[in-house]
Motif scaffolding. Structure first.
Motif, PDB file in Angstrom:
ATOM      1  N   CYS A   1       0.569  -0.904   0.105  1.00  0.00           N
ATOM      2  CA  CYS A   1      -0.161  -0.228   0.092  1.00  0.00           C
ATOM      3  C   CYS A   1       1.125   1.287  -0.188  1.00  0.00           C
ATOM      4  N   ASN A   2       2.123   0.938   0.677  1.00  0.00           N
ATOM      5  CA  ASN A   2       2.584   2.187   0.891  1.00  0.00           C
ATOM      6  C   ASN A   2       3.714   2.591  -0.663  1.00  0.00           C
ATOM      7  N   ALA A   3       3.447   1.532  -1.311  1.00  0.00           N
ATOM      8  CA  ALA A   3       4.625   1.914  -2.832  1.00  0.00           C
ATOM      9  C   ALA A   3       3.187   2.161  -3.295  1.00  0.00           C
ATOM     10  N   GLN A   4       2.082   1.943  -3.262  1.00  0.00           N
ATOM     11  CA  GLN A   4       0.752   2.585  -4.320  1.00  0.00           C
ATOM     12  C   GLN A   4       0.774   4.200  -4.367  1.00  0.00           C
ATOM     13  N   ALA A   5       1.161   4.155  -2.789  1.00  0.00           N
ATOM     14  CA  ALA A   5       0.637   5.711  -2.308  1.00  0.00           C
ATOM     15  C   ALA A   5       1.737   6.574  -2.988  1.00  0.00           C
ATOM     16  N   LYS A   6       2.763   5.383  -3.152  1.00  0.00           N
ATOM     17  CA  LYS A   6       3.910   6.695  -3.082  1.00  0.00           C
ATOM     18  C   LYS A   6       4.199   6.990  -5.041  1.00  0.00           C
ATOM     19  N   GLU A   7       3.385   5.856  -5.385  1.00  0.00           N
ATOM     20  CA  GLU A   7       3.785   5.761  -7.024  1.00  0.00           C
ATOM     21  C   GLU A   7       2.675   6.943  -7.367  1.00  0.00           C
ATOM     22  N   LYS A   8       1.498   6.753  -6.874  1.00  0.00           N
ATOM     23  CA  LYS A   8       0.346   7.481  -6.511  1.00  0.00           C
ATOM     24  C   LYS A   8       0.889   9.335  -6.707  1.00  0.00           C
ATOM     25  N   THR A   9       1.279   9.391  -5.595  1.00  0.00           N
ATOM     26  CA  THR A   9       1.906  10.368  -5.439  1.00  0.00           C
ATOM     27  C   THR A   9       1.127  11.348  -4.671  1.00  0.00           C
ATOM     28  N   LEU A  10       0.747  10.062  -3.310  1.00  0.00           N
ATOM     29  CA  LEU A  10      -0.564  11.133  -2.411  1.00  0.00           C
ATOM     30  C   LEU A  10      -0.419  11.335  -1.355  1.00  0.00           C
ATOM     31  N   LYS A  11      -0.842  12.822  -0.701  1.00  0.00           N
ATOM     32  CA  LYS A  11      -0.119  13.597   0.415  1.00  0.00           C
ATOM     33  C   LYS A  11      -1.080  14.004   0.908  1.00  0.00           C
ATOM     34  N   GLY A  12      -1.347  14.208   2.705  1.00  0.00           N
ATOM     35  CA  GLY A  12      -2.497  14.556   3.148  1.00  0.00           C
ATOM     36  C   GLY A  12      -3.296  13.743   3.427  1.00  0.00           C
ATOM     37  N   ASP A  13      -4.698  13.973   3.329  1.00  0.00           N
ATOM     38  CA  ASP A  13      -5.815  13.101   3.549  1.00  0.00           C
ATOM     39  C   ASP A  13      -5.998  12.648   2.690  1.00  0.00           C
ATOM     40  N   GLU A  14      -5.974  12.493   1.346  1.00  0.00           N
ATOM     41  CA  GLU A  14      -5.304  11.702   0.238  1.00  0.00           C
ATOM     42  C   GLU A  14      -5.044  10.801   0.484  1.00  0.00           C
ATOM     43  N   ARG A  15      -3.984  10.490   0.772  1.00  0.00           N
ATOM     44  CA  ARG A  15      -2.947   9.282   1.222  1.00  0.00           C
ATOM     45  C   ARG A  15      -3.731   8.736   2.455  1.00  0.00           C
ATOM     46  N   LYS A  16      -3.587   9.375   3.800  1.00  0.00           N
ATOM     47  CA  LYS A  16      -4.790   8.520   4.717  1.00  0.00           C
ATOM     48  C   LYS A  16      -5.935   7.918   4.405  1.00  0.00           C
ATOM     49  N   ALA A  17      -6.347   8.019   3.148  1.00  0.00           N
ATOM     50  CA  ALA A  17      -8.213   7.482   2.762  1.00  0.00           C
ATOM     51  C   ALA A  17      -7.123   6.251   1.944  1.00  0.00           C
ATOM     52  N   PHE A  18      -6.545   6.588   1.608  1.00  0.00           N
ATOM     53  CA  PHE A  18      -6.105   5.784   0.214  1.00  0.00           C
ATOM     54  C   PHE A  18      -5.374   4.486   1.500  1.00  0.00           C
TER      55      PHE A  18
END
Length: 111
Positions: free
Chosen positions: A46-63
Motif C-alpha cells: 500500500c505504501n508503494a502504491q501511495a508513493k507511486e500515485k504521489t498521494l499526500k495528506g488526507d488523500e493518502r490517509k484515505a487511500f
C-alpha cells in the motif's frame, strides 16, 4: 583476609561494567530476521502504491485506510467458505442446509 575483602570489593565494582558490556553486545548483535506478517506485506504494498500515485495528506490517509482494510467481498468469501465447511461437516442437505447457511451467513463474526 584483607586481600580477600579487597578482591571482593573490586569484583563487585567490575560486575555492573561487565553486565553493561554484555547487554550492549547483545543489543548490537543482529536480531534473527523473521518473515514479515501478512499485514506488514500489505502495508509495504500500500505504501508503494501511495508513493507511486504521489498521494499526500488526507488523500493518502484515505487511500491507506482503504488499501489496508480487508475488503467486504473478501470477508464474505471467507465467511461463505467457513459456513460451507461447517454444513459439510454436519452433513446437512436440502432445507436443513439452506436454513443453516442463512443463519450462518447472516450472523456476525465472533470477535
Amino acid at each position: 583476609m584483607k586481600n580477600l575483602l579487597t578482591s571482593l570489593a573490586l569484583a563487585g565494582l567490575a560486575l555492573p561494567t561487565l553486565a553493561a558490556t554484555a547487554a550492549a553486545d547483545a543489543a548490537s548483535a543482529p536480531a534473527a530476521k523473521k518473515a514479515p506478517t501478512a499485514q506488514q506485506v500489505r502495508m509495504e504494498t500500500c505504501n508503494a502504491q501511495a508513493k507511486e500515485k504521489t498521494l499526500k495528506g488526507d488523500e493518502r490517509k484515505a487511500f491507506m485506510k482503504d488499501c489496508l482494510s480487508t475488503s467486504k467481498q473478501e470477508k464474505q468469501q471467507t465467511k461463505m467458505k467457513t459456513c460451507n465447511a461447517d454444513a459439510k461437516t454436519k452433513a446437512l442437505k436440502g432445507d436443513e442446509r439452506k436454513a443453516f447457511m442463512k443463519e450462518c451467513l447472516s450472523s456476525k463474526p465472533a470477535a
